[in-house]
Design a protein around this motif. Sequence first.
Motif, PDB file in Angstrom:
ATOM      1  N   LEU A 164       0.861  -1.179   0.000  1.00 10.56           N
ATOM      2  CA  LEU A 164       0.000   0.000   0.000  1.00 10.56           C
ATOM      3  C   LEU A 164       0.897   1.228   0.000  1.00 10.56           C
ATOM      4  N   TRP A 165       0.647   2.155  -0.912  1.00 13.12           N
ATOM      5  CA  TRP A 165       1.375   3.428  -0.923  1.00 13.12           C
ATOM      6  C   TRP A 165       0.422   4.530  -0.484  1.00 13.12           C
ATOM      7  N   VAL A 166       0.858   5.352   0.450  1.00 13.59           N
ATOM      8  CA  VAL A 166       0.062   6.464   0.960  1.00 13.59           C
ATOM      9  C   VAL A 166       0.809   7.748   0.639  1.00 13.59           C
ATOM     10  N   CYS A 167       0.149   8.659  -0.058  1.00 16.39           N
ATOM     11  CA  CYS A 167       0.831   9.874  -0.497  1.00 16.39           C
ATOM     12  C   CYS A 167      -0.205  10.944  -0.813  1.00 16.39           C
ATOM     13  N   ASN A 168       0.272  12.120  -1.214  1.00 17.18           N
ATOM     14  CA  ASN A 168      -0.622  13.147  -1.714  1.00 17.18           C
ATOM     15  C   ASN A 168      -0.853  12.894  -3.199  1.00 17.18           C
ATOM     16  N   LEU A 169      -2.106  12.842  -3.606  1.00 14.05           N
ATOM     17  CA  LEU A 169      -2.474  12.608  -4.996  1.00 14.05           C
ATOM     18  C   LEU A 169      -3.103  13.866  -5.572  1.00 14.05           C
ATOM     19  N   GLY A 170      -2.811  14.160  -6.815  1.00 16.62           N
ATOM     20  CA  GLY A 170      -3.348  15.352  -7.457  1.00 16.62           C
ATOM     21  C   GLY A 170      -4.627  15.078  -8.218  1.00 16.62           C
ATOM     22  N   GLY A 171      -5.236  16.141  -8.690  1.00 16.68           N
ATOM     23  CA  GLY A 171      -6.394  16.033  -9.569  1.00 16.68           C
ATOM     24  C   GLY A 171      -7.650  15.486  -8.923  1.00 16.68           C
ATOM     25  N   GLY A 172      -7.784  15.607  -7.604  1.00 21.31           N
ATOM     26  CA  GLY A 172      -8.981  15.099  -6.929  1.00 21.31           C
ATOM     27  C   GLY A 172      -9.025  13.592  -6.801  1.00 21.31           C
ATOM     28  N   LEU A 173      -7.896  12.936  -7.001  1.00 21.83           N
ATOM     29  CA  LEU A 173      -7.836  11.476  -6.987  1.00 21.83           C
ATOM     30  C   LEU A 173      -7.800  10.938  -5.556  1.00 21.83           C
ATOM     31  N   LEU A 174      -8.659   9.943  -5.277  1.00 19.37           N
ATOM     32  CA  LEU A 174      -8.660   9.285  -3.968  1.00 19.37           C
ATOM     33  C   LEU A 174      -7.668   8.133  -3.919  1.00 19.37           C
ATOM     34  N   GLY A 175      -7.465   7.461  -5.034  1.00 24.13           N
ATOM     35  CA  GLY A 175      -6.550   6.335  -5.064  1.00 24.13           C
ATOM     36  C   GLY A 175      -6.735   5.514  -6.321  1.00 24.13           C
ATOM     37  N   TYR A 176      -5.918   4.463  -6.429  1.00 23.51           N
ATOM     38  CA  TYR A 176      -6.065   3.554  -7.562  1.00 23.51           C
ATOM     39  C   TYR A 176      -5.331   2.254  -7.266  1.00 23.51           C
ATOM     40  N   ALA A 177      -5.710   1.224  -7.978  1.00 23.12           N
ATOM     41  CA  ALA A 177      -5.044  -0.075  -7.918  1.00 23.12           C
ATOM     42  C   ALA A 177      -5.046  -0.656  -9.324  1.00 23.12           C
ATOM     43  N   GLN A 178      -4.172  -1.624  -9.562  1.00 22.69           N
ATOM     44  CA  GLN A 178      -4.223  -2.326 -10.840  1.00 22.69           C
ATOM     45  C   GLN A 178      -4.906  -3.670 -10.632  1.00 22.69           C
ATOM     46  N   PRO A 180      -5.759  -7.717 -11.088  1.00 26.91           N
ATOM     47  CA  PRO A 180      -4.898  -8.903 -11.153  1.00 26.91           C
ATOM     48  C   PRO A 180      -4.432  -9.163 -12.579  1.00 26.91           C
ATOM     49  N   GLY A 181      -3.173  -9.562 -12.703  1.00 23.01           N
ATOM     50  CA  GLY A 181      -2.600  -9.805 -14.013  1.00 23.01           C
ATOM     51  C   GLY A 181      -1.650  -8.727 -14.462  1.00 23.01           C
ATOM     52  N   GLY A 182      -1.593  -7.626 -13.707  1.00 26.18           N
ATOM     53  CA  GLY A 182      -0.687  -6.540 -14.041  1.00 26.18           C
ATOM     54  C   GLY A 182       0.742  -6.853 -13.633  1.00 26.18           C
ATOM     55  N   PRO A 183       1.673  -5.978 -13.963  1.00 29.29           N
ATOM     56  CA  PRO A 183       3.081  -6.226 -13.634  1.00 29.29           C
ATOM     57  C   PRO A 183       3.278  -6.377 -12.125  1.00 29.29           C
ATOM     58  N   PRO A 184       4.007  -7.390 -11.669  1.00 33.09           N
ATOM     59  CA  PRO A 184       4.207  -7.602 -10.234  1.00 33.09           C
ATOM     60  C   PRO A 184       4.928  -6.446  -9.565  1.00 33.09           C
ATOM     61  N   GLU A 185       5.785  -5.742 -10.313  1.00 31.01           N
ATOM     62  CA  GLU A 185       6.552  -4.652  -9.703  1.00 31.01           C
ATOM     63  C   GLU A 185       5.701  -3.415  -9.418  1.00 31.01           C
ATOM     64  N   THR A 186       4.486  -3.348  -9.941  1.00 27.53           N
ATOM     65  CA  THR A 186       3.591  -2.228  -9.643  1.00 27.53           C
ATOM     66  C   THR A 186       2.297  -2.693  -8.979  1.00 27.53           C
ATOM     67  N   ASP A 187       2.269  -3.946  -8.559  1.00 27.70           N
ATOM     68  CA  ASP A 187       1.064  -4.497  -7.939  1.00 27.70           C
ATOM     69  C   ASP A 187       0.872  -3.878  -6.554  1.00 27.70           C
ATOM     70  N   GLY A 188      -0.335  -3.448  -6.254  1.00 29.43           N
ATOM     71  CA  GLY A 188      -0.619  -2.843  -4.961  1.00 29.43           C
ATOM     72  C   GLY A 188      -1.657  -1.750  -5.098  1.00 29.43           C
ATOM     73  N   VAL A 189      -1.827  -0.974  -4.032  1.00 26.33           N
ATOM     74  CA  VAL A 189      -2.866   0.048  -3.964  1.00 26.33           C
ATOM     75  C   VAL A 189      -2.236   1.365  -3.541  1.00 26.33           C
ATOM     76  N   VAL A 190      -2.619   2.442  -4.219  1.00 26.09           N
ATOM     77  CA  VAL A 190      -2.172   3.791  -3.875  1.00 26.09           C
ATOM     78  C   VAL A 190      -3.366   4.554  -3.318  1.00 26.09           C
ATOM     79  N   ILE A 191      -3.180   5.213  -2.165  1.00 27.69           N
ATOM     80  CA  ILE A 191      -4.293   5.866  -1.480  1.00 27.69           C
ATOM     81  C   ILE A 191      -3.887   7.263  -1.037  1.00 27.69           C
ATOM     82  N   LEU A 192      -4.763   8.212  -1.230  1.00 22.12           N
ATOM     83  CA  LEU A 192      -4.563   9.585  -0.769  1.00 22.12           C
ATOM     84  C   LEU A 192      -4.412   9.606   0.746  1.00 22.12           C
ATOM     85  N   ASN A 193      -3.421  10.346   1.250  1.00 26.63           N
ATOM     86  CA  ASN A 193      -3.158  10.308   2.690  1.00 26.63           C
ATOM     87  C   ASN A 193      -4.308  10.831   3.544  1.00 26.63           C
ATOM     88  N   THR A 194      -5.132  11.747   3.018  1.00 24.11           N
ATOM     89  CA  THR A 194      -6.262  12.250   3.805  1.00 24.11           C
ATOM     90  C   THR A 194      -7.504  11.375   3.651  1.00 24.11           C
TER      91      THR A 194
END
Length: 214
Positions: A164-178, A180-194
């Motif tokens: 899980l990556w927690v950070c500040n995201l731009g453009g009103g984005l709350l988060g995203y994930a890829q 199953p089947g995507g590249p293993p090196e980018t597998d996971g979830v990104v979430i806006l810190n607030t």
Amino acid sequence: MYPTTPNRPRHRTCGAPEVHQRLLQNPEYQQRRMAIERHLSRFLLFNGAALRTGVTQIPVVVHIVHSDAAGNIGDAQVKSQIDALNRDYRKKNPDATKVPDVWKGVTSDTQIQFALATVDPGGQATGGITRTATTRNAFGTDDTVKSSSSGGADPWPSEQYLNLWVCNLGGGLLGYAQFPGGPPETDGVVILNTAFGTTGTATAPFDLGRGDAR
């Protein structure tokens, strides 16, 4: 240019469809997606769920990528997100009684439990949280937060951990994930810190630990 102030979206905006469409340009991703769908169909046909016993434990590592003190969220906020995940996946959430009638027959305890990792990839004891200072004010859906070379944090092996990556995201984005089947090196979830967890800097209406608004 993304804003430098903390992003507090008023509406739920998920970047997963955008990531999915980008990955679909890769024929190998398309083939892996089809293979997963075939496997899932066989699993359902032969009632594979009945073969599972006990609770499946998922080790989690939370990569906090921050450019200021507010973005460097505390351990208690991280724990509140893990607790929220477990309530929902184990059907212990207080609002489970509010599920619409049409869906009540398919709700269940998934027998999946999340826990912060206790051992890192090198075999050393860990609290399951990494902290990375960055000069980036905000990130988007391009996976740059998932690499130290672009101002983010490198993942731990995705076959062993849920990243899980927690950070500040731009453009009103709350988060995203890829998917199953995507590249293993980018597998996971990104979430806006607030919008991560239920306490600390988690800000209404997205302070339920589930991407849902109050």
